[in-house]
Scaffold this active site. Structure first.
Site, mmCIF file in Angstrom:
data_model
loop_
_atom_site.group_PDB
_atom_site.id
_atom_site.type_symbol
_atom_site.label_atom_id
_atom_site.label_comp_id
_atom_site.label_asym_id
_atom_site.label_seq_id
_atom_site.Cartn_x
_atom_site.Cartn_y
_atom_site.Cartn_z
ATOM 1 C CB SER A 28 47.820 36.822 39.700
ATOM 2 O OG SER A 28 48.814 36.434 40.488
ATOM 3 C CB CYS A 29 49.209 41.737 41.417
ATOM 4 S SG CYS A 29 50.243 41.145 42.800
#
Lengths: 161, 205
Positions: A28-29
Site C-alpha cells: 500500500s506504500c
C-alpha cells in the site's frame, strides 16, 4: 557494475547516475520517483501513510507521510544540485493487498496515492507516469542514467515507466 | 496509547507464553486435519522494527501466501499467517482431492477457499486458547488471502500501526513438519490500545 541502492519503508534517498534506486515488495506504500533529466539526479521517497497531521512534530519522520515527504524530496533534490523547476515525478504502488471482507476494508493504498498527487500538484511537479492501485505487490528499479523505472509484478512481464 | 518500547522483560516473557499457548492449540488443530505430527518452534514475543519483519520469511521479495484476519473484541489486533509456496501447495494437494496445481498463481476459487479455511481454523484455535487464558472474548474476522511478495503483504498490514514509532510488538511462531519441511509462520500484532488490557488480563500490567 553500478550501485543498487535499496530504499526501505519510510526512507528517502537521492542518488545520481550510474546508480539505481531499488525497492522490493511495495504494497500500500507509494514510491515517489523524482528525476532531473539534465543532471541525471533522481530520488525515491517510500511513503507509508497519507497524512502527518496529528503526529507530534518531534516524533515525526517526514519521509513516512505523503504530505511531508513530497516537499522534503523536492527540497533535498534541490540541495543535491537538481534543477527544481525541471523535476518530473513517477508514482508506483498504492495497492490494497488483501481483498476486503465483511469486517475489514481499507483504502490506505488509494489514500496514499491521492495524498501524493495533491502534494505534487501544490508544488506543480508533473506526473510523467504511474502504475498505482490494484491489489498486487510491486518491485521497482529506478535507473538514474535513463530515468526509466523498471516495474515487476509477480507472475507478470516486467514493464518500464 | 501504550508505547511498545517500554515493555519489560517479564511482560515480554508473559506475551511469549501467550504465543506458546495459542500456537500449541493451533498446531493441534493443524495436526488433526492433516493427520500428521506437527512440531512447533519456540515462539517469540519481540519488539521489532517493521523493516525487519520481511527478513523473518526470507526477505521482502520472497513470494508467500498471506492470510490476514482482524482480531476483534475487547482485545483487538491483527493476525497474519505467512505460508511459503512449498507449504501452500502441499496443503492444497493434501486437502483437495485431485488438486494438481503447481503454482499458487494458478489457484482457483476452490483452492482460495481452502486456504482461507486453513487460516480460519488456525486463527480460531490460536485465539480460542488465548481467549480462555485471558478470560476475554476474542473473535476473528473472516480471513482474506493473497499470494504475493512478503514485503508488500507486511507493508500493508503494519502501515497504519507505525505512524509514530517504527516498532511493533509481534508474537511470532512457526510450525514445522520435519519430514517435508512444511512451515507456517504465525504473527499476532495486538493493537497498541489493547496491549494494556492484554497485559492486565495475564497479571503483568
Amino acid at each position: 557494475m553500478s550501485d543498487y541502492i535499496p530504499v526501505g519503508m519510510g526512507e528517502l534517498k537521492i542518488a545520481r547516475h550510474p546508480a539505481s534506486l531499488v525497492v522490493y515488495g511495495i504494497g500500500s506504500c507509494v514510491i515517489i520517483a523524482m528525476y532531473d533529466k539534465k543532471n541525471k539526479i533522481g530520488g525515491f521517497s517510500h511513503v507509508m501513510l497519507p497524512d502527518s497531521s496529528g503526529i507530534d512534530k518531534e516524533k515525526l519522520n517526514p519521509a513516512k507521510f505523503a504530505d511531508t515527504a513530497v516537499p522534503l524530496l523536492f527540497n533535498k533534490m534541490g540541495e543535491e544540485g537538481a534543477l527544481k523547476s525541471k523535476l518530473v515525478a513517477k508514482l508506483v504502488g498504492g495497492a490494497e493487498m488483501f481483498p476486503p471482507t465483511e469486517d475489514f476494508s481499507s483504502n490506505i493504498g488509494r489514500d496514499n496515492v491521492e495524498a501524493v498527487k495533491k502534494a505534487l500538484s501544490i508544488l506543480q511537479i508533473p506526473i510523467e507516469a504511474e502504475d498505482t492501485g490494484g491489489n498486487r505487490g510491486r518491485s521497482v528499479e529506478f535507473d538514474l542514467d535513463s530515468g526509466l523505472v523498471k516495474l515487476s509484478i509477480l507472475g507478470q512481464e516486467t514493464k518500464e515507466l | 496509547m501504550e508505547d511498545v518500547t517500554t515493555l519489560t522483560r517479564t511482560q515480554l516473557d508473559a506475551l511469549r507464553e501467550i504465543g506458546n499457548i495459542g500456537s500449541g492449540n493451533a498446531a493441534s488443530a493443524l495436526a488433526q486435519f492433516l493427520n500428521r505430527k506437527i512440531d512447533m518452534a519456540v515462539p517469540s514475543a519481540k519488539i521489532l522494527d517493521f523493516k525487519e519483519i520481511p527478513d523473518l520469511v526470507g526477505g521482502p521479495a520472497q513470494s508467500v501466501m498471506g492470510i490476514f484476519l482482524k482480531v476483534m473484541g475487547e482485545i483487538s489486533g491483527r493476525f497474519l499467517l505467512l505460508i511459503p509456496e512449498h507449504t501452500s501447495l502441499r496443503l492444497l494437494h493434501t486437502l483437495i482431492p485431485g488438486c494438481e496445481i503447481d503454482s499458487p498463481l494458478d489457484m482457483g476459487e476452490m483452492e482460495s477457499s481452502c486456504m482461507r479455511e486453513v487460516g480460519n481454523i488456525l486463527a480460531g484455535a490460536f485465539l480460542n486458547a488465548i481467549s480462555t487464558l485471558t478470560q476475554t472474548p476474542m473473535l476473528n474476522s473472516l480471513p482474506s488471502m493473497a499470494y504475493d511478495l512478503s514485503g508488500s503483504l507486511i507493508n500493508y498490514v503494519v502501515a497504519d500501526m507505525v505512524a509514530v514509532s517504527d516498532k511493533v510488538l509481534m508474537i511470532e511462531t512457526s510450525f514445522i513438519e520435519a519430514e517435508e519441511d512444511l512451515r507456517i509462520h504465525i504473527f499476532l500484532l495486538p493493537d497498541p490500545d489493547s496491549l494494556k488490557k492484554l497485559l492486565k488480563s495475564i497479571g503483568v500490567a
